[in-house]
Design a protein around this motif. Structure first.
Motif, mmCIF file in Angstrom:
data_model
loop_
_atom_site.group_PDB
_atom_site.id
_atom_site.type_symbol
_atom_site.label_atom_id
_atom_site.label_comp_id
_atom_site.label_asym_id
_atom_site.label_seq_id
_atom_site.Cartn_x
_atom_site.Cartn_y
_atom_site.Cartn_z
ATOM 1 N N UNK A 93 -7.056 -0.036 -7.788
ATOM 2 C CA UNK A 93 -5.967 -0.450 -6.915
ATOM 3 C C UNK A 93 -6.518 -0.708 -5.517
ATOM 4 N N UNK A 94 -7.038 -1.913 -5.283
ATOM 5 C CA UNK A 94 -7.731 -2.222 -4.028
ATOM 6 C C UNK A 94 -6.940 -3.267 -3.244
ATOM 7 N N UNK A 152 0.836 -1.203 0.000
ATOM 8 C CA UNK A 152 0.000 0.000 0.000
ATOM 9 C C UNK A 152 0.864 1.244 0.000
ATOM 10 N N UNK A 153 1.853 1.279 0.887
ATOM 11 C CA UNK A 153 2.719 2.446 1.015
ATOM 12 C C UNK A 153 3.537 2.663 -0.248
ATOM 13 N N UNK A 154 4.065 1.584 -0.823
ATOM 14 C CA UNK A 154 4.845 1.716 -2.054
ATOM 15 C C UNK A 154 3.979 2.245 -3.199
ATOM 16 N N UNK A 155 2.736 1.766 -3.295
ATOM 17 C CA UNK A 155 1.835 2.243 -4.354
ATOM 18 C C UNK A 155 1.563 3.734 -4.185
ATOM 19 N N UNK A 156 1.324 4.165 -2.950
ATOM 20 C CA UNK A 156 1.050 5.568 -2.676
ATOM 21 C C UNK A 156 2.268 6.433 -2.999
ATOM 22 N N UNK A 171 2.714 7.478 -6.448
ATOM 23 C CA UNK A 171 1.740 8.406 -6.992
ATOM 24 C C UNK A 171 0.430 7.789 -7.413
ATOM 25 N N UNK A 172 0.157 6.562 -6.979
ATOM 26 C CA UNK A 172 -1.063 5.871 -7.367
ATOM 27 C C UNK A 172 -2.182 6.133 -6.367
ATOM 28 N N UNK A 173 -3.423 6.123 -6.858
ATOM 29 C CA UNK A 173 -4.587 6.138 -5.973
ATOM 30 C C UNK A 173 -4.774 4.739 -5.412
ATOM 31 N N UNK A 174 -5.082 4.656 -4.132
ATOM 32 C CA UNK A 174 -5.164 3.346 -3.474
ATOM 33 C C UNK A 174 -6.419 3.264 -2.614
#
Length: 275
Positions: free
Chosen positions: A196-197, A24-28, A31-34
């Motif tokens: 991105x769930x 989750x943290x890496x995706x955020x 710059x991704x919406x999560x």
């Protein structure tokens, strides 16, 4: 590239992440919406606290509960020597306190700012947000956005409009529970392009749930208090009941108090501090 595992240890003292926290943290951070569905106690707060502390700018955390904001701010400040690292902006602050929050934000000292959904889109706050670098938005209790959610809150519908004024900022939406319909509805309202769930099982092996049918609810409550150690929370349906139950407990020798949203700011703050 920041090593988030070493930052986890340095800032929070944990040796490893739980569940999907690292992903989750890496995706955020990319710059991704999560969208995160994680049960209470599963570690949702860390998913925005850690990236906020290691990112450039300020993370705006949208939360519906004033009492929760203060608890979160107190916790974040405990991992730093600078109290300006975290603030909340809501109706409990006076003019002097609001001015201090604005000063710290404009001075780039604040990494986390907690706001109520009703405060988010006030003109003066939009102007403030346009004057600072925002790392991301975190929407706590995101189910409140959906009319199909169990606790729909109209002010949450205005959250998506903030992107008109401060675009290209990723959003982290978090909730403890949501059906597939609610997830789709929230992502649509927030204009998420990617699906991105991250979802975690709701099973919590450290908790036991028991449901009993009782004719004498007060008697059952007193018996439970007699045999239980530590502190407990009694949830009731109305503000009136909070006072009534607290009074009954007090009359039976149990230190108790009541708390609800209708109390004035000073009383709420005093009761929370005592808690």
């Amino acid at each position: 590239m920041v090593d988030i595992n070493s930052e986890l240890k340095k800032l929070f003292g944990f040796d490893k992440f739980k569940g999907n926290q690292e992903k989750i943290i890496n995706s955020l951070l990319q710059g991704e919406n999560v969208f995160v569905i994680m049960p209470t106690g599963g570690g949702k707060s860390l998913c925005y606290q850690l990236p906020a502390l290691i990112s450039e700018g300020t993370a705006i955390v949208i939360s519906p509960l004033i009492s929760l904001m203060k608890n979160q701010v107190d916790f974040v400040r405990s991992v730093s020597t600078d109290p300006s690292i975290a603030h909340f902006l809501n109706s409990t602050l006076n003019r002097h306190e609001i001015a201090q929050v604005r000063e710290d934000l404009l001075s780039q000292k604040t990494k986390l700012l907690y706001v109520a959904p009703e405060s988010l889109t006030k003109p003066e706050n939009i102007e403030l947000f346009q004057s600072i670098k925002i790392s991301f938005y975190a929407i706590d209790e995101a189910h409140c956005i959906s009319q199909w959610g169990y606790d729909f809150r109209p002010a949450y519908l205005n959250i998506a409009s903030i992107r008109q004024y401060v675009p290209k900022v990723p959003i982290l939406a978090l909730t403890a529970t949501a059906t597939p319909e609610v997830v789709d509805d929230i992502q649509e309202k927030l204009h998420f392009k990617e699906k991105n769930v991250f979802s975690k099982s709701f099973e919590r092996r450290n908790l036991t749930y028991n449901v009993y049918e009782k004719n004498d609810k007060i008697g059952a409550l007193l018996q439970l208090c007699e045999k239980s150690k530590g502190t407990g929370i009694v949830y009731v349906g109305t503000r009136k009941e909070t006072k009534e139950i607290a009074y009954v407990l007090q009359q039976n020798g149990f230190p108790a108090d009541f708390y609800h949203g209708g109390l004035d700011t000073e009383t709420r703050t005093q009761k929370q501090e005592l808690w």
